[in-house]
Write a protein that holds these residues in place. Structure first.
Motif, PDB file in Angstrom:
ATOM      1  N   GLY A 193       0.887  -1.324  -0.245  1.00 10.26           N
ATOM      2  CA  GLY A 193      -0.080   0.177  -0.070  1.00 10.26           C
ATOM      3  C   GLY A 193       0.856   1.343   0.015  1.00 10.26           C
ATOM      4  O   GLY A 193       0.632   2.119  -0.785  1.00 10.26           O
ATOM      5  N   ILE A 194       1.973   1.294   0.909  1.00  5.34           N
ATOM      6  CA  ILE A 194       2.826   2.540   0.876  1.00  5.34           C
ATOM      7  C   ILE A 194       3.436   2.567  -0.525  1.00  5.34           C
ATOM      8  O   ILE A 194       3.553   3.934  -0.944  1.00  5.34           O
ATOM      9  CB  ILE A 194       3.769   2.410   2.122  1.00  5.34           C
ATOM     10  CG1 ILE A 194       3.119   2.421   3.343  1.00  5.34           C
ATOM     11  CG2 ILE A 194       4.627   3.496   2.025  1.00  5.34           C
ATOM     12  CD1 ILE A 194       2.372   3.749   3.694  1.00  5.34           C
ATOM     13  N   ALA A 195       4.149   1.768  -1.122  1.00  3.42           N
ATOM     14  CA  ALA A 195       4.766   1.529  -2.342  1.00  3.42           C
ATOM     15  C   ALA A 195       3.790   2.237  -3.323  1.00  3.42           C
ATOM     16  O   ALA A 195       4.214   2.893  -4.180  1.00  3.42           O
ATOM     17  CB  ALA A 195       5.179   0.241  -2.687  1.00  3.42           C
ATOM     18  N   LYS A 196       2.442   1.945  -3.430  1.00  5.67           N
ATOM     19  CA  LYS A 196       1.476   2.593  -4.247  1.00  5.67           C
ATOM     20  C   LYS A 196       1.295   4.061  -3.971  1.00  5.67           C
ATOM     21  O   LYS A 196       1.052   4.818  -4.903  1.00  5.67           O
ATOM     22  CB  LYS A 196       0.155   1.654  -4.364  1.00  5.67           C
ATOM     23  CG  LYS A 196       0.305   0.148  -4.747  1.00  5.67           C
ATOM     24  CD  LYS A 196      -1.095  -0.375  -4.801  1.00  5.67           C
ATOM     25  CE  LYS A 196      -0.822  -1.800  -5.091  1.00  5.67           C
ATOM     26  NZ  LYS A 196      -2.078  -2.669  -5.007  1.00  5.67           N
ATOM     27  N   LEU A 197       1.326   4.396  -2.719  1.00  8.53           N
ATOM     28  CA  LEU A 197       1.151   5.812  -2.573  1.00  8.53           C
ATOM     29  C   LEU A 197       2.371   6.661  -2.883  1.00  8.53           C
ATOM     30  O   LEU A 197       2.218   7.838  -3.583  1.00  8.53           O
ATOM     31  CB  LEU A 197       1.242   6.204  -1.047  1.00  8.53           C
ATOM     32  CG  LEU A 197      -0.361   5.871  -0.342  1.00  8.53           C
ATOM     33  CD1 LEU A 197      -0.421   6.425   1.104  1.00  8.53           C
ATOM     34  CD2 LEU A 197      -1.528   6.794  -1.030  1.00  8.53           C
ATOM     35  N   LYS A 198       3.666   5.919  -2.726  1.00  5.26           N
ATOM     36  CA  LYS A 198       4.823   6.724  -3.288  1.00  5.26           C
ATOM     37  C   LYS A 198       4.734   6.837  -4.547  1.00  5.26           C
ATOM     38  O   LYS A 198       5.328   7.927  -4.986  1.00  5.26           O
ATOM     39  CB  LYS A 198       6.019   6.001  -2.742  1.00  5.26           C
ATOM     40  CG  LYS A 198       6.165   6.209  -1.082  1.00  5.26           C
ATOM     41  CD  LYS A 198       7.483   5.352  -0.692  1.00  5.26           C
ATOM     42  CE  LYS A 198       7.683   5.475   0.716  1.00  5.26           C
ATOM     43  NZ  LYS A 198       8.700   4.856   1.166  1.00  5.26           N
ATOM     44  N   ALA A 199       4.333   5.731  -5.477  1.00  5.92           N
ATOM     45  CA  ALA A 199       4.363   5.769  -6.697  1.00  5.92           C
ATOM     46  C   ALA A 199       3.474   6.597  -7.457  1.00  5.92           C
ATOM     47  O   ALA A 199       3.471   6.897  -8.661  1.00  5.92           O
ATOM     48  CB  ALA A 199       4.342   4.309  -7.319  1.00  5.92           C
ATOM     49  N   SER A 200       2.293   6.998  -6.743  1.00  2.00           N
ATOM     50  CA  SER A 200       1.164   7.763  -7.442  1.00  2.00           C
ATOM     51  C   SER A 200       1.771   9.397  -7.568  1.00  2.00           C
ATOM     52  O   SER A 200       2.488   9.788  -6.962  1.00  2.00           O
ATOM     53  CB  SER A 200      -0.021   7.903  -6.566  1.00  2.00           C
ATOM     54  OG  SER A 200       0.391   8.535  -5.085  1.00  2.00           O
ATOM     55  N   PRO A 201       1.176  10.033  -8.681  1.00  2.00           N
ATOM     56  CA  PRO A 201       1.449  11.434  -8.848  1.00  2.00           C
ATOM     57  C   PRO A 201       1.323  12.371  -7.739  1.00  2.00           C
ATOM     58  O   PRO A 201       0.469  11.974  -6.868  1.00  2.00           O
ATOM     59  CB  PRO A 201       0.572  11.793 -10.096  1.00  2.00           C
ATOM     60  CG  PRO A 201       0.061  10.397 -10.563  1.00  2.00           C
ATOM     61  CD  PRO A 201       0.227   9.438  -9.421  1.00  2.00           C
ATOM     62  N   GLU A 202       2.071  13.227  -7.462  1.00  2.00           N
ATOM     63  CA  GLU A 202       1.567  14.258  -6.422  1.00  2.00           C
ATOM     64  C   GLU A 202       0.278  14.987  -6.256  1.00  2.00           C
ATOM     65  O   GLU A 202      -0.207  15.233  -7.495  1.00  2.00           O
ATOM     66  CB  GLU A 202       2.797  15.494  -6.462  1.00  2.00           C
ATOM     67  CG  GLU A 202       2.657  16.196  -5.110  1.00  2.00           C
ATOM     68  CD  GLU A 202       3.762  17.159  -5.195  1.00  2.00           C
ATOM     69  OE1 GLU A 202       3.827  18.245  -4.164  1.00  2.00           O
ATOM     70  OE2 GLU A 202       4.664  17.423  -6.012  1.00  2.00           O
ATOM     71  N   LYS A 203      -0.303  14.978  -5.167  1.00  2.00           N
ATOM     72  CA  LYS A 203      -1.866  15.280  -4.908  1.00  2.00           C
ATOM     73  C   LYS A 203      -2.830  14.404  -5.946  1.00  2.00           C
ATOM     74  O   LYS A 203      -3.855  15.073  -5.872  1.00  2.00           O
ATOM     75  CB  LYS A 203      -1.767  16.839  -5.380  1.00  2.00           C
ATOM     76  CG  LYS A 203      -0.749  17.599  -4.557  1.00  2.00           C
ATOM     77  CD  LYS A 203      -1.232  19.192  -5.106  1.00  2.00           C
ATOM     78  CE  LYS A 203      -0.213  19.903  -4.269  1.00  2.00           C
ATOM     79  NZ  LYS A 203      -0.514  21.587  -4.358  1.00  2.00           N
ATOM     80  N   SER A 204      -2.593  13.427  -6.167  1.00  2.00           N
ATOM     81  CA  SER A 204      -3.249  12.519  -6.918  1.00  2.00           C
ATOM     82  C   SER A 204      -3.292  10.967  -6.612  1.00  2.00           C
ATOM     83  O   SER A 204      -2.983  10.078  -7.089  1.00  2.00           O
ATOM     84  CB  SER A 204      -3.313  12.475  -8.333  1.00  2.00           C
ATOM     85  OG  SER A 204      -4.239  11.824  -9.060  1.00  2.00           O
ATOM     86  N   PRO A 205      -3.464  10.851  -4.971  1.00  2.00           N
ATOM     87  CA  PRO A 205      -3.114   9.462  -4.538  1.00  2.00           C
ATOM     88  C   PRO A 205      -4.317   8.559  -4.850  1.00  2.00           C
ATOM     89  O   PRO A 205      -5.470   8.839  -5.412  1.00  2.00           O
ATOM     90  CB  PRO A 205      -3.276   9.698  -2.908  1.00  2.00           C
ATOM     91  CG  PRO A 205      -4.278  10.872  -2.783  1.00  2.00           C
ATOM     92  CD  PRO A 205      -4.093  11.855  -4.111  1.00  2.00           C
ATOM     93  N   PRO A 206      -4.095   7.258  -5.095  1.00  2.00           N
ATOM     94  CA  PRO A 206      -5.100   6.160  -5.388  1.00  2.00           C
ATOM     95  C   PRO A 206      -6.010   5.869  -4.354  1.00  2.00           C
ATOM     96  O   PRO A 206      -6.903   5.135  -4.759  1.00  2.00           O
ATOM     97  CB  PRO A 206      -4.136   5.022  -5.749  1.00  2.00           C
ATOM     98  CG  PRO A 206      -2.990   5.147  -4.914  1.00  2.00           C
ATOM     99  CD  PRO A 206      -2.575   6.674  -4.610  1.00  2.00           C
ATOM    100  N   PHE A 207      -5.825   6.392  -3.264  1.00  2.00           N
ATOM    101  CA  PHE A 207      -6.881   6.083  -1.965  1.00  2.00           C
ATOM    102  C   PHE A 207      -7.213   7.228  -1.509  1.00  2.00           C
ATOM    103  O   PHE A 207      -6.590   8.308  -1.372  1.00  2.00           O
ATOM    104  CB  PHE A 207      -6.400   5.066  -1.131  1.00  2.00           C
ATOM    105  CG  PHE A 207      -5.458   3.809  -1.725  1.00  2.00           C
ATOM    106  CD1 PHE A 207      -6.173   2.816  -2.422  1.00  2.00           C
ATOM    107  CD2 PHE A 207      -3.997   3.937  -1.597  1.00  2.00           C
ATOM    108  CE1 PHE A 207      -5.406   1.964  -2.887  1.00  2.00           C
ATOM    109  CE2 PHE A 207      -3.296   2.829  -2.136  1.00  2.00           C
ATOM    110  CZ  PHE A 207      -3.966   1.790  -2.928  1.00  2.00           C
TER     111      PHE A 207
END
Length: 376
Positions: A82-96
């Motif tokens: 989960g944290i890895a997915k947050l880090k990989a997401s565009p800034e100010k556009s989290p997947p959750f």
């Protein structure tokens, strides 16, 4: 398009409407999704732990929240990814929009700025929790609502022991040599080994001090006794099966899955010694940049309401709300066996020593992997 809801209406809805909806959803059936609720047309994306937690969220949280708000909920199950997915997401556009994590991953993630700061006034049900469960910087700095989840449990197979274990030191007794299973992650099993050492030394209740003040001694004790371990298990299912089929006779366990196993498998037993009892610290948080922070705070308030906590407890989770714990203890002897449910037990509630772990994580993880999981 977002539907404007002023703060007064938001809080009134959060404390009243959701509780009523939860009761109706659980006892009268969920029925059709409410398309006329105050948040109709919006979606809440929730990262959950795969397995039992996901199942509970899907059965209890999703229908109640959707029925009460009109919003839809999408669950995204995972674990350490989960944290890895947050880090990989565009800034100010989290997947959750709403995220569950534990102290091992959540502390560094909060320091890296991955989480938004909450408005506790929008989550008034956090006041239901005992103060000790919130006594940490994550809550004080408004990055999340922390609570105790899995308690370190001594599980055993009744057929494989002459007598039930009474304390952690029994795991290193002669009867169990080469027959125990321990979790492969050091945050739990290093603490288990500290409990064993403290118990053997005649000082039960001092495991936290041992880890903090005599780390090398605890690690040395672990190396000296690594041959006693038959299985370094990676998930609860593997350990439950190992106990059930006799591959292991006893070991440490996560409690939520084990509560269900105790109900289903009468040959399994469990004990949680009062002294040195330690919990996993988990917390709900909101990823920075989420466009649905208001919905996420509303969801968190529902999760920490008495009704939701009761239903989570009935599915194997701990609770930090004394009145709910008292009710669960009366309902379920297996739940009562593992979790704190009296004022005395709540006063001694403690988490694993996460602050110490965080300061020494790299060296502890390296030593654990190199010299204990492997013979290095």
């Amino acid at each position: 398009m977002k539907h404007p809801v002023d703060r007064r209406k938001f809080l009134g809805f959060a404390t009243g409407g959701l509780a009523a909806s939860l009761t109706a959803s659980l006892h009268l059936g969920c029925g059709k999704k409410n398309t006329n609720g105050p948040f109709a047309g919006r979606k809440l994306r929730v990262f959950v732990y795969a397995g039992g937690h996901e199942k509970t969220m899907r059965e209890v949280f999703v229908p109640a929240f959707e029925q009460a708000t009109g919003a839809s909920v999408s669950l995204y199950p995972g674990w350490w990814d989960g944290i890895a997915k947050l880090k990989a997401s565009p800034e100010k556009s989290p997947p959750f929009d709403l995220f569950i994590t534990d102290a091992t991953q959540g502390y560094p993630a909060a320091r890296e700025g991955l989480f938004a700061q909450l408005n506790p006034a929008n989550i008034p049900n956090h006041k239901n929790l005992i103060p000790g469960s919130l006594d940490n910087w994550i809550f004080r700095d408004r990055y999340g609502i922390t609570y105790p989840d899995s308690v370190m449990t001594l599980g055993y197979g009744k057929k494989h022991l002459a007598r039930p274990p009474g304390g952690w030191a029994d795991l290193f007794g002669p009867e169990l040599s080469g027959k125990i299973g321990l979790y492969n992650s050091f945050y739990m099993s290093l603490y288990t080994i500290a409990c064993i050492k403290a118990d053997q030394d005649g000082r039960p209740g001092t495991a936290q001090d041992l880890i903090r003040k005599d780390t090398d001694g605890v690690l040395r004790f672990a190396r000296e006794n690594r041959s006693r371990v038959k299985l370094w298990w990676t998930n609860s299912t593997d350990m439950i099966l190992a106990l059930a089929n006799g591959e292991c006779a006893a070991g440490n366990m996560h409690s939520p899955e084990y509560v269900a196993a105790l109900r289903e498998k009468p040959d399994l037993g469990a004990v949680v010694p009062d002294r040195d009892r330690a919990f996993v610290q988990v917390f709900w948080t909101i990823p920075a940049g989420s466009p649905n922070k208001d919905l996420a705070e509303l969801a968190m308030n529902l999760i920490f309401g008495n009704e939701m906590q009761l239903e989570f407890g009935r599915r194997g989770s701990a609770t930090a709300i004394p009145s709910v714990a008292e009710k669960l203890a009366k309902e379920d002897p297996f739940w009562k066996q593992l979790y704190p449910n009296t004022s005395e037990q709540f006063q001694s509630l403690q988490y694993y020593p996460y602050d110490f772990y965080a300061q020494n994580w790299d060296s502890l993880a390296d030593t654990w992997d190199r010299t204990i999981l492997r013979k290095g």
